[in-house]
Design an enzyme around this catalytic site. Structure first.
Site, PDB file in Angstrom:
ATOM      1  CG  ASP A 270      -1.737   1.206   1.378  1.00  0.00           C
ATOM      2  OD1 ASP A 270      -2.523   1.453   0.442  1.00  0.00           O
ATOM      3  OD2 ASP A 270      -1.622   1.931   2.379  1.00  0.00           O
ATOM      4  CD  GLU A 312      -2.326   2.453  -3.445  1.00  0.00           C
ATOM      5  OE1 GLU A 312      -3.267   3.201  -3.751  1.00  0.00           O
ATOM      6  OE2 GLU A 312      -1.654   2.622  -2.420  1.00  0.00           O
TER       7      GLU A 312
END
Ligand code: GLC
Length: 636
Positions: A270, A312
């Site tokens: 993330d 990401e």
């Protein structure tokens, strides 16, 4: 982190298989580590010991899976995977609920399941689970770590790969480290970015953009208890970790491996571009970030080689691709095709495919080994990170264009059937982003509200065509849960004070199982979308032309409202055409071969191909049987 003294002595007792993998990568890993941490050999020793400990704890069946995947390292690169992204609570309440719905998930053709963050996170200060307060336990309402393991194991039995987020940029302010830092423990404060006053934070702010300019302005927060300022790039309750401290890398890596050892196959890193900060820079994509990602990759190669890293990286294209690394030094296995996603929505609004063509030309010229995750919608907003230098050639400016896109997709633009909402509307920069489900953005919601059958037909066609476009690209297509049954926006988030300020909840609604049941009722939008997507997925799996190794190119359509994509692999050639026009179009496509419509089996004359408004065609030529009769649809 605890250092018990010299892995050099210990390694003679290490398992041979492990030792082989460790030795193969040792030099590079050690160099990267020591150069980041100023030659801190104690930290390196502790790190190496931790890796072996994690490998020892890895369950035997996962080690077996590792071996199988090592034998076929391209296992995720073909045309067999179809993904789905979902919130556990919204989809089925709990992890056990998801387990009980694996039949449904499989009936959607899905064999890659991404569950949104499910680790402990304080209610009301969770950023949808992205503020983790304990990396080792599951949110109570969703179940337990054992439930997660049971789900992972059943997924494996059914041939489904499981993906989970690893939120490595920050912890929740309720994490044990943060609590200790807040209480004044200096050692824990060094795991974050703490400052005695605002002098340095203000200097950072000169170069660092804001992620949530309206919902959480600024990159720093005053921590009253500690009497200091702390860096908070995202929400004020998400404290950025300082990876310049080797303890942070060590312990976070152990947390990552803990998840892998529970049976997680794909780790979504993330917000990875943000994980290293340096004063005087914009604190995005710094070289040390790439060293850290490479370290993560080597760690996985050594401890859990069946695991994939998905980065990401929601950035402009030139910043995304470096996260694949190089052939000799790969970083992420998978990256989001974020610019293509945003450009698709731009194309829906403008009905002009030139930018999308330009974007795809760049994607198609990349090495075939680069595997993208393709998607139309996800849990986040759509940010308008388009190629404005290209649009500038047509006199299109960034700020007015973003305004047009937002007007169109929120339905303000005359004639637009879309229904989205703005996200983080920053009037100073003219930089709002956009939220909404695929169905609502394609006009299905408006058509249903207006009970306009013709509009509905067009919107459904558009929705299916966008999915077909996603399926036409190499890589892993990932559906956003609910899209398979044309789920519309959920406006109820406005009534909940915890979610009301964050319009991303517009497309994070609960799964409507009554609506999902209508997938079996002929003629309903749910049934039309569900059966169409299932059909497309099946065709994608059956035909080798969808393999990641295929040649891909942009097909000249001589019509700026129609996108053409070509694919070729081992005797199969596909010409895929997508209409963004609101009128029927007739095209003359100049490609050799005898083509048949892949969905109907009918032979097609490429000099005269018709496309309905918002429609698409998949036209296939099989050179091995091109002189034969067209294949009947029932055999396709
Ligand atoms: C990622 C997530 C987003 C979250 C952010 C902060 O970008 O996709 O939902 O707000 O990270 O963790």
């Amino acid at each position: 982190m605890c250092y018990t003294g010299g892995y050099e002595m210990e390694r003679q007792f290490w398992d041979q298989n492990y030792l082989m993998r460790f030795s193969a990568h040792e030099q590079e890993l050690r160099n990267l580590f020591l150069s980041l941490y100023h030659g801190d050999i104690y930290a390196w020793n502790a790190f190496s010991e931790m890796l072996y400990r994690c490998w020892q704890q890895r369950p035997a069946q996962l080690k077996e899976l590792d071996s199988l995947r090592q034998e076929d390292p391209a296992w995720y690169k073909g045309n067999s995977l179809v993904g789905m992204l979902m919130y556990v609570d919204a989809f089925a309440g709990t992890l056990d609920g998801v387990r009980s719905k694996l039949d449904y998930i499989q009936s959607c053709g899905v064999n890659y399941l991404h569950l949104m963050p499910l680790l402990q996170s304080p209610e009301g200060r969770s950023d949808g689970g992205y503020a983790v307060s304990d990396f080792r336990s599951v949110q109570q309402e969703l179940g337990t770590m054992e439930d997660l393991e049971a789900l992972a194991s059943e997924c494996h039995d059914r041939g489904i790969a499981l993906c989970l987020d690893f939120v490595m940029n920050h912890t929740s302010e309720d994490h044990e480290w943060a609590k200790r830092a807040r209480a004044g423990d200096f050692e824990y404060q060094t795991r974050y970015f703490f400052y005695d006053d605002w002098t340095i934070p203000h200097r950072f702010e000169e170069n660092v953009p804001q992620v949530f300019p309206t919902t959480a302005p600024g990159n720093f927060t005053w921590c009253h208890d500690a009497g200091k300022v702390v860096m908070t790039t995202f929400y004020p309750y998400q404290w950025d970790l300082d990876y310049e401290n080797p303890v942070v890398l060590n312990d976070m890596t152990e947390n990552l491996l803990f998840l892998c050892n529970r049976g997680v196959d794909v780790i979504r890193l993330d917000a990875v571009p943000y994980i290293w900060k340096e004063l005087g820079t914009n604190c995005r994509n710094l070289p040390q970030v790439h060293s850290l990602v490479r370290i993560m990759r080597l760690v996985c190669e050594i401890v859990c080689p069946g695991t994939l890293l998905l980065g990401e990286v929601v950035m402009e294209p030139s910043k995304v691709v470096p996260y694949f690394g190089t052939e000799d030094s790969p970083e992420c296995h998978l990256l989001y095709n974020v610019t293509t996603m945003a450009t698709i929505w731009h194309t829906l609004a403008t009905k002009d495919v030139r930018l999308l063509r330009h974007q795809l030309e760049q994607v198609f010229s990349m090495p075939r080994g680069f595997t993208f995750l393709n998607y139309l919608r996800c849990h986040d907003d759509i940010g308008w990170g388009l190629d404005y230098s290209y649009l500038g050639k047509f006199g299109i400016g960034e700020v007015p264009h973003k305004k047009f896109l937002n007007d169109y997709l929120t339905g303000k633009w005359p004639g637009s059937p879309a229904r989205g909402e703005l996200y983080n509307d920053d009037p100073r920069l003219g930089d709002a982003r956009l939220c909404g489900t695929t169905a609502s953005l394609c006009g299905i919601e408006t058509a249903r509200l207006e009970q306009d059958a013709e509009k509905l037909e067009w919107a459904l066609r558009q929705d299916i065509a966008l999915h077909a476009l996603m399926f036409s690209l190499s890589g892993i297509p990932v559906l956003y849960s609910g899209d398979e049954v044309a789920r519309e926006n959920d406006y109820s988030y406005h009534d909940n004070p915890l979610t009301a300020p964050d319009s991303r909840y517009l497309h994070r609604g609960k799964m409507d199982w009554a609506a999902a049941d209508r997938r079996n009722v002929p003629g309903t939008p749910e049934q039309i979308i569900f059966t169409s997507l299932s059909r497309l997925e099946a065709l994608r799996r059956e035909h080798r032309v969808f393999q990641g190794q295929a040649d891909t190119w942009v097909v000249q359509t001589f019509d700026d409202s129609i996108l053409g994509i070509g694919r070729y692999y081992q005797g199969e050639k596909l010409i895929a055409l997508f209409s963004f026009s609101d009128r029927e179009r007739i095209l003359n496509i100049r490609e050799d071969g005898n083509f048949a419509d892949l969905l109907t089996g009918d032979r097609v004359d490429l000099s005269c191909v018709s496309l309905l408004p918002g429609g698409f065609r998949w036209l296939l030529c099989d050179f091995q049987q091109s002189d034969a009769e067209p294949v009947p649809a029932s055999n396709l």
